[in-house]
Design a protein around this motif. Structure first.
Motif, PDB file in Angstrom:
ATOM      1  N   ALA A   1     -21.071  46.941 -31.939  1.00  0.00           N
ATOM      2  CA  ALA A   1     -21.871  46.248 -31.972  1.00  0.00           C
ATOM      3  C   ALA A   1     -23.202  46.759 -32.735  1.00  0.00           C
ATOM      4  N   VAL A   2     -23.484  47.894 -32.221  1.00  0.00           N
ATOM      5  CA  VAL A   2     -24.645  48.140 -33.324  1.00  0.00           C
ATOM      6  C   VAL A   2     -24.727  48.481 -34.905  1.00  0.00           C
ATOM      7  N   VAL A   3     -23.909  48.794 -35.111  1.00  0.00           N
ATOM      8  CA  VAL A   3     -23.356  48.336 -36.925  1.00  0.00           C
ATOM      9  C   VAL A   3     -23.542  47.361 -37.386  1.00  0.00           C
ATOM     10  N   LEU A   4     -22.615  45.535 -36.581  1.00  0.00           N
ATOM     11  CA  LEU A   4     -23.212  44.669 -36.927  1.00  0.00           C
ATOM     12  C   LEU A   4     -23.850  43.769 -36.823  1.00  0.00           C
ATOM     13  N   GLY A   5     -25.206  44.124 -35.436  1.00  0.00           N
ATOM     14  CA  GLY A   5     -26.743  44.389 -35.676  1.00  0.00           C
ATOM     15  C   GLY A   5     -27.471  44.633 -36.604  1.00  0.00           C
TER      16      GLY A   5
ATOM     17  N   GLY B   1     -21.473  40.650 -33.636  1.00  0.00           N
ATOM     18  CA  GLY B   1     -21.802  41.706 -33.405  1.00  0.00           C
ATOM     19  C   GLY B   1     -22.338  41.667 -31.069  1.00  0.00           C
ATOM     20  N   ASN B   2     -22.760  40.432 -30.639  1.00  0.00           N
ATOM     21  CA  ASN B   2     -23.717  39.906 -29.790  1.00  0.00           C
ATOM     22  C   ASN B   2     -22.081  39.894 -29.227  1.00  0.00           C
ATOM     23  N   LEU B   3     -20.931  39.217 -29.704  1.00  0.00           N
ATOM     24  CA  LEU B   3     -19.995  39.240 -28.243  1.00  0.00           C
ATOM     25  C   LEU B   3     -19.710  40.500 -27.855  1.00  0.00           C
ATOM     26  N   PHE B   4     -19.791  41.478 -28.714  1.00  0.00           N
ATOM     27  CA  PHE B   4     -19.648  43.070 -28.037  1.00  0.00           C
ATOM     28  C   PHE B   4     -20.155  43.471 -27.464  1.00  0.00           C
ATOM     29  N   TRP B   5     -21.516  43.033 -27.256  1.00  0.00           N
ATOM     30  CA  TRP B   5     -22.834  42.982 -26.495  1.00  0.00           C
ATOM     31  C   TRP B   5     -22.275  42.469 -25.041  1.00  0.00           C
TER      32      TRP B   5
ATOM     33  N   MET C   1     -29.156  38.704 -21.626  1.00  0.00           N
ATOM     34  CA  MET C   1     -29.853  38.080 -22.758  1.00  0.00           C
ATOM     35  C   MET C   1     -28.874  38.659 -24.456  1.00  0.00           C
ATOM     36  N   PHE C   2     -27.652  39.212 -24.500  1.00  0.00           N
ATOM     37  CA  PHE C   2     -26.934  39.199 -25.345  1.00  0.00           C
ATOM     38  C   PHE C   2     -26.067  37.780 -25.689  1.00  0.00           C
ATOM     39  N   GLY C   3     -26.284  36.834 -24.312  1.00  0.00           N
ATOM     40  CA  GLY C   3     -25.405  35.544 -24.260  1.00  0.00           C
ATOM     41  C   GLY C   3     -26.626  35.034 -24.685  1.00  0.00           C
TER      42      GLY C   3
END
Length: 79
Positions: free
Chosen positions: A11-15, A40-44, A59-61
């Motif tokens: 998630a961090v890397v994709l963000g 990445g947001n789906l991972f969060w 938030m990430f949704g």
């Protein structure tokens, strides 16, 4: 060595990758950045669900929805 979390690490890397790509000049590159944010947001969101953290999930949704809008807008030439 700290073990990598299977949800947070990607998630961090994709963000971060998404942020770099969205700053690009080409609409195709920017679209790739939004797509990186979608994943990445789906991972969060999954991380928020696993940890039972509604704040992270909401938030990430929301960020996920906005990233999808970015992908759709990019596919339609920004219209």
């Amino acid at each position: 060595m700290i073990p990598l979390d299977p949800l947070q690490a990607p998630a961090v890397v994709l963000g971060m990758v998404g942020a770099v790509l969205v700053a690009g000049r080409s609409s195709g590159v920017r679209a790739c950045g939004f797509f990186a944010w979608v994943v990445g947001n789906l991972f969060w969101v999954a991380y928020g669900a696993v940890t039972e953290n509604p704040y992270v999930m909401v938030m990430f949704g929301f960020y996920w929805v906005m990233a999808v809008v970015g992908v759709v807008n990019g596919a339609h030439g920004g219209r």
